[in-house]
Motif scaffolding. Structure first.
Motif, PDB file in Angstrom:
ATOM      1  N   ALA A  83      43.790  14.548  42.114  1.00  0.00           N
ATOM      2  CA  ALA A  83      44.568  13.389  41.660  1.00  0.00           C
ATOM      3  C   ALA A  83      43.683  12.256  41.162  1.00  0.00           C
ATOM      4  N   GLY A  84      42.369  12.379  41.354  1.00  0.00           N
ATOM      5  CA  GLY A  84      41.442  11.350  40.889  1.00  0.00           C
ATOM      6  C   GLY A  84      41.479  10.074  41.695  1.00  0.00           C
ATOM      7  N   ILE A  85      41.727  10.193  43.009  1.00  0.00           N
ATOM      8  CA  ILE A  85      41.760   9.004  43.858  1.00  0.00           C
ATOM      9  C   ILE A  85      40.751   9.159  44.999  1.00  0.00           C
ATOM     10  N   PRO A  86      40.145   8.073  45.459  1.00  0.00           N
ATOM     11  CA  PRO A  86      39.133   8.167  46.519  1.00  0.00           C
ATOM     12  C   PRO A  86      39.750   8.458  47.886  1.00  0.00           C
ATOM     13  N   LEU A  87      39.020   9.219  48.666  1.00  0.00           N
ATOM     14  CA  LEU A  87      39.395   9.515  50.041  1.00  0.00           C
ATOM     15  C   LEU A  87      38.331   8.981  50.983  1.00  0.00           C
ATOM     16  N   VAL A  88      38.768   8.281  52.032  1.00  0.00           N
ATOM     17  CA  VAL A  88      37.883   7.870  53.126  1.00  0.00           C
ATOM     18  C   VAL A  88      38.367   8.594  54.377  1.00  0.00           C
ATOM     19  N   HIS A  89      37.507   9.401  54.950  1.00  0.00           N
ATOM     20  CA  HIS A  89      37.859  10.217  56.118  1.00  0.00           C
ATOM     21  C   HIS A  89      37.128   9.696  57.351  1.00  0.00           C
ATOM     22  N   ILE A  90      37.848   9.545  58.457  1.00  0.00           N
ATOM     23  CA  ILE A  90      37.264   8.989  59.682  1.00  0.00           C
ATOM     24  C   ILE A  90      36.699  10.113  60.554  1.00  0.00           C
TER      25      ILE A  90
END
Length: 282
Positions: A83-90
């Protein structure tokens, strides 16, 4: 809109508290183990708080922990990339062995000793491979959900003394400080994709408990030190899990406050119901 899977926990609540642009959804509303790009419609970024965090239960339920902590983040990272969106994973300090003697840098060798740590490490690998961000944190507490601060506050009013382990060292992290840092990360999107964010400084669970008693207006000497061996658990706890914030600062992000200052701020913000204690009734 910042989409937050697993958003009904303490971190998700604080993300939503700090930004009206956050949509925090429960695992029932968005199952990361079956996520597709269509589930991300309208999102400009994703902060993944969904996790299997029952550290002891994971020792005999590793398949389920792996599905939530590794497979799910991998699928979410692929959907975000599509989708071209950033992911921040904890992620967590449990990816390290816990045998260190100085704060862990993101580049330090990993070596989890628990099923929980192994599954979280595999989730990190999949997220980074797909181009997402991973933020490791530690000893998180907040207003919502169960955590060490709330447990200590409850026990303070019911027991004359408490024994708390004094041979495990880490960095307590107020969920609201972490949430603010994650929102800043989403705005900055630095080049470094593996980062650490936890309260500055270090203490033991014993020292943390004494500080909580001080904030409650209780006598901290009612907290007694003991050893990890006195409370055996199915999953070994890291003896040392302090995370260095050097890479976070180098990425141009504001360092999280010292853990003791953050604890005072959390109490002022009403993390637990205020009371002045003279100790439990006999």
């Amino acid at each position: 809109m910042i989409l937050v899977p697993g958003g009904r926990g303490q971190l998700g609540h604080d993300l939503a508290h700090l930004s009206s642009d956050v949509r925090a959804v429960s695992s029932a509303e968005l199952d990361v183990t079956a996520v597709t790009p269509a589930d991300l419609a309208g999102a400009t970024a994703v902060v993944n708080c969904a996790a299997y965090t029952a550290v002891d239960a994971a020792e005999t339920d590793e398949d389920r922990a792996f599905a939530v902590n590794a497979v799910g983040p991998g699928l979410l990272a692929e959907a975000c990339a599509s989708a071209g969106i950033p992911l921040v994973h904890i992620s967590t300090d449990y990816v390290f062995s816990g045998d260190g003697t100085r704060p862990y840098e993101p580049s330090d060798p990993v070596g989890p000793k628990t099923a929980y740590g192994r599954t979280k490490l595999e989730g990190e690998r999949r997220v980074l491979e797909a181009g997402g961000y991973v933020v490791r944190t530690s000893w998180v507490y907040g207003e919502h959900g169960s955590n060490f601060v709330k447990t200590m506050a409850a026990l303070e009013s019911s027991r004359p003394t408490l024994s708390v382990v004094d041979d495990q060292t880490g960095s307590p992290t107020w969920a609201r400080d972490l949430a603010a840092g994650l929102l800043e990360l989403v705005e900055v999107l630095p080049r470094q994709r593996l980062l650490h964010a936890s309260g500055a400084g270090e203490t033991t669970w014993f020292g943390f408990a004494r500080a909580i008693f001080e904030e409650l207006g209780a006598d901290p000497d009612r907290v007694r030190p003991c050893a990890t061996a006195d409370f055996p658990r199915p999953a070994p706890r890291p003896a040392y899990s302090v995370l260095s914030g050097a890479a976070w600062a180098a990425a141009g992000l504001r360092p999280l406050p010292p853990w003791r200052d953050a604890l005072s701020a959390a109490f002022k913000a009403g993390i637990v119901a205020p009371h002045t204690s003279a100790g439990p009734s006999e």
